[in-house]
Structure formats: C-alpha cells, structure tokens
Design a protein around this motif. Structure first.
Motif, PDB file in Angstrom:
ATOM      1  N   ARG A   1      12.093  11.320  11.427  1.00  0.00           N
ATOM      2  CA  ARG A   1      11.106  11.876  12.352  1.00  0.00           C
ATOM      3  C   ARG A   1       9.958  11.538  11.993  1.00  0.00           C
ATOM      4  N   TYR A   2       9.462  11.862  10.617  1.00  0.00           N
ATOM      5  CA  TYR A   2       8.431  11.879   9.964  1.00  0.00           C
ATOM      6  C   TYR A   2       8.605  11.079   8.685  1.00  0.00           C
ATOM      7  N   PRO A   3       8.831   9.527   8.708  1.00  0.00           N
ATOM      8  CA  PRO A   3       8.821   8.881   7.672  1.00  0.00           C
ATOM      9  C   PRO A   3       7.456   8.521   6.622  1.00  0.00           C
ATOM     10  N   ASN A   4       6.424   9.213   7.103  1.00  0.00           N
ATOM     11  CA  ASN A   4       5.213   9.022   6.399  1.00  0.00           C
ATOM     12  C   ASN A   4       5.071  10.214   5.584  1.00  0.00           C
ATOM     13  N   THR A   5       6.141  11.304   5.423  1.00  0.00           N
ATOM     14  CA  THR A   5       5.616  12.358   4.701  1.00  0.00           C
ATOM     15  C   THR A   5       5.434  12.164   3.204  1.00  0.00           C
ATOM     16  N   ARG A   6       4.595  12.578   2.692  1.00  0.00           N
ATOM     17  CA  ARG A   6       4.000  12.584   1.220  1.00  0.00           C
ATOM     18  C   ARG A   6       4.239  14.092   0.749  1.00  0.00           C
ATOM     19  N   LEU A   7       4.189  15.127   1.373  1.00  0.00           N
ATOM     20  CA  LEU A   7       4.435  16.373   0.422  1.00  0.00           C
ATOM     21  C   LEU A   7       5.669  17.169   1.217  1.00  0.00           C
TER      22      LEU A   7
ATOM     23  N   ILE B   1      -2.497  13.662   5.776  1.00  0.00           N
ATOM     24  CA  ILE B   1      -1.367  13.698   4.795  1.00  0.00           C
ATOM     25  C   ILE B   1      -0.169  14.528   5.767  1.00  0.00           C
ATOM     26  N   ASP B   2       1.087  13.807   5.616  1.00  0.00           N
ATOM     27  CA  ASP B   2       1.879  14.627   6.215  1.00  0.00           C
ATOM     28  C   ASP B   2       2.723  15.535   5.468  1.00  0.00           C
ATOM     29  N   LEU B   3       2.972  16.770   5.960  1.00  0.00           N
ATOM     30  CA  LEU B   3       3.841  17.814   4.994  1.00  0.00           C
ATOM     31  C   LEU B   3       4.748  18.184   5.900  1.00  0.00           C
ATOM     32  N   LEU B   4       6.142  18.546   5.162  1.00  0.00           N
ATOM     33  CA  LEU B   4       7.277  19.127   5.508  1.00  0.00           C
ATOM     34  C   LEU B   4       7.534  20.512   4.793  1.00  0.00           C
TER      35      LEU B   4
END
Length: 360
Positions: free
Chosen positions: A220-226, A164-167
């Motif tokens: 840059r991170y289009p799949n970010t979920r959190l 799961i991608d997080l920023l």
C-alpha cells in the motif's frame, strides 16, 4: 545441658533467618519464553539473590484469565508471600487489588500503572481496594518521542513540497505502556511536518503479526522510509517483510525499536536497527530493592511519593549495545544491588535509579 541448649540455638538460626527473609511473587504478564519478560525476570532474580530475598515468578502467558487464576492462588493460598508484584496489563490490576483485601499480602505495581479512572475508583472505595505500597512505571511517552525524533534524523530532509513516509507498529490498544509510547511518537510527529504517518497498526507485540501487517502495508505504501515500532519483536517482523521485498534495513529503510534483547543489541551494532531504546527490563529489579527496604521497616517513599516514573528507557548506541551484550550472560548483570538500598545509609539518601538511568 548447656551444650544441648547451644545446639538447639544453632539449629534454630537457619529457621529464624528464613522466617525473616522477605518473600515475593511476581505475576509476569508475558510468555515464559518471551525474551523481554524472561530477561526482566532474570534481573529481578539477580536483585533478589543479592538482597537475600525469596522470589517466585509466575507467567500468565499473556492470558488475563490465567493471570487472575494465579493471583487468586497467591492471595488465597495457605502460604502467602509478603509481597505480590504485578503489571496492569490489559487493565487487570483493580480486580487483583480487590482480591488482596484482608490477605496480608502487600501489592506493588510495575511497568503499567493504574489508569486515571482506576486510580479514582480505588481512592473512592478504600474499604474495598487497599492501596498498593508503590508503583514504578517507565518513561514510555518520552521513549516514544525520542525514538521517532532520532529516527527522523537518520534520513536527509526531503525536497520542498515532499514528505517522508512513516509506518508505525504499536503494541496493544488496552496496554498503558503501548498507549504512552504511541503518544510520544505522535508528539514528535507534530514537530516534523515533513514526515507523513501513513498508518498505525497494532501488532500485539508479536513478530509474526507485524510481519503479516507489514507485508500488506508495504504494498500500500511502497515509498516508506521510516518504520517506528513499540518493541523489538514487531520491528523484526516488519523488517522481514521489507527484506523480502528487496529493501535493505539501515539503507533503504530505517527501523527503530524498544527492548534490549541480544538480537536487538546485535541489530543495533550491525546497523539493521537505526534507533534502539532499552533498559526497562531493570524496573522489576529496582522494585525488589524497594521491597527489601520496606521489609526492614525503612521508608521507601522518602519524598512523600508512591508513584514513580523511572527513567530506565534510554537510547542505545552501538558502543552501549556492545557493552550490554557482554552483560547478558552475567548472572548479576555486573551490579551489586545492595549499594542501591537505603539500608545503612544516611537519612538524606535517595534512590539513585528513581532519578537517573543506571549505566551498565
């Protein structure tokens, strides 16, 4: 003659009462229109009014140079207060502590305490740096940890082999509260290998900067979920960028934030914020309780400590958000601050806010 004497005594009573009223200046590090720091000041003023104290608030508008100028005016001016409450924002506290030497003004730190290096510096030079009477800081590291843990729980576990991608939007590199919240976030991250922290950026607590950063990061991170944010302003800035990209908060992407501003509380109620931590606006009010007691000669360090980490930051669910939202416009936040004072209490009394969050 007796009537004249009685009249003189009556006229002198207000002056005597005024002379015994503890006076406090709070050097507020925020902007004078910044929601969090304005609410922080309002809570302090509510405590001061209840406790019969004089409180003056000076805003440094997030400018360290202005903070130092204000501190000099307070500490070197002709009408000095009994107490100066300050925040170690951008590490300015030691210089203000040095300036206070010989002023007769007692210092009290809130929110950002001294760093370990600063603590050693002051302890090693007692002739140069008088000790602050106490320090109250929030449970920032725990808040950062609990916020990410709760945020991860908002999404189902990914399929095996995926993440799961997080920023993350942190505040400022040189602010202790920001460092601690980020440290807590990273502690939670270490417990969840299924989460991939793509990047941490420093939004400086500001909405516009976080919006600009999020616009670039989303490409840059289009799949970010959190999205984890160290305050509400940065969360709303990032949220705007995601919404403009067609991502729905609370559905396509989950956001967390710290602060209990009316906007943040409403966003928690509406589900746009999936996780919210708040309550640290109250720390200055609890400092006022301690200063009230110190001015009356009561021991405020009843357990021998002078530095406290106060568990004011707590998770805010929708029900609590609704309750707190109703308190925003109440001048005293529905509290009688006198009941938190040690005045008139047994010797075994301990300040309740030092060990458990006060529910509103």
């Amino acid at each position: 003659m007796l009537k004249a004497l009685a009249k003189c005594l009556l006229l002198s009573l207000p002056l005597a009462a005024h002379a015994q009223t503890p006076s406090v200046v709070f050097l507020n590090p925020g902007y004078s229109n910044e929601t969090f720091w304005v609410s922080y000041s309002r809570f302090m003023q509510a405590a001061a009014s209840d406790l019969g104290m004089q409180l003056r608030i000076e805003y440094s508008e997030r400018e360290p140079a202005r903070a130092m100028t204000l501190a000099r005016q307070v500490l070197e001016g002709p009408q000095r207060p009994d107490y100066l409450v300050l925040v170690n924002e951008q590490y300015i506290a030691p210089e203000i502590i040095r300036l206070s030497r010989g002023s007769g003004v007692k210092l009290f730190l809130v929110n950002n305490g001294l760093t370990p290096d600063q603590t050693r510096l002051i302890a090693d030079s007692p002739d140069k740096y008088p000790q602050p009477i106490a320090t109250l800081v929030t449970n920032d590291e725990e808040a950062g940890y609990r916020m990410l843990t709760a945020l991860i729980a908002q999404v189902p576990p990914p399929p095996k082999g995926q993440q799961i991608d997080l920023l993350a939007f942190s505040g400022m590199k040189i602010t202790p509260a920001s460092q601690l919240r980020e440290r807590g976030m990273r502690r939670a991250l270490a417990e969840h290998p299924e989460v991939n922290l793509r990047q941490v950026v420093y939004g400086g607590w500001g909405r516009e900067r976080a919006y600009e950063q999020a616009t670039q990061l989303l490409q840059r991170y289009p799949n970010t979920r959190l999205v984890w944010s160290a305050n509400d302003e940065m969360a709303f800035g990032a949220m705007q960028a995601f919404e403009e990209a067609g991502r729905k908060p609370g559905k396509d992407v989950c956001f967390s934030a710290v602060n209990s501003s009316p906007e943040a509380l409403q966003a928690r109620i509406d589900g746009r914020l999936s996780v919210l931590m708040g309550g640290h606006f109250s720390l200055g009010g609890w400092a006022m309780v301690l200063l009230h007691d110190d001015a009356r000669g009561l021991p405020i360090s009843r357990d021998g400590q002078h530095q406290y980490q106060v568990p004011v930051l707590q998770l805010i669910d929708p029900a609590r958000a609704r309750r707190w939202l109703k308190l925003v416009n109440e001048p005293d936040y529905g509290l009688d601050f006198n009941r938190f004072s040690a005045e008139g209490k047994a010797r075994s009394f301990r300040y309740p806010f030092l060990t458990a969050p006060v529910d509103y």
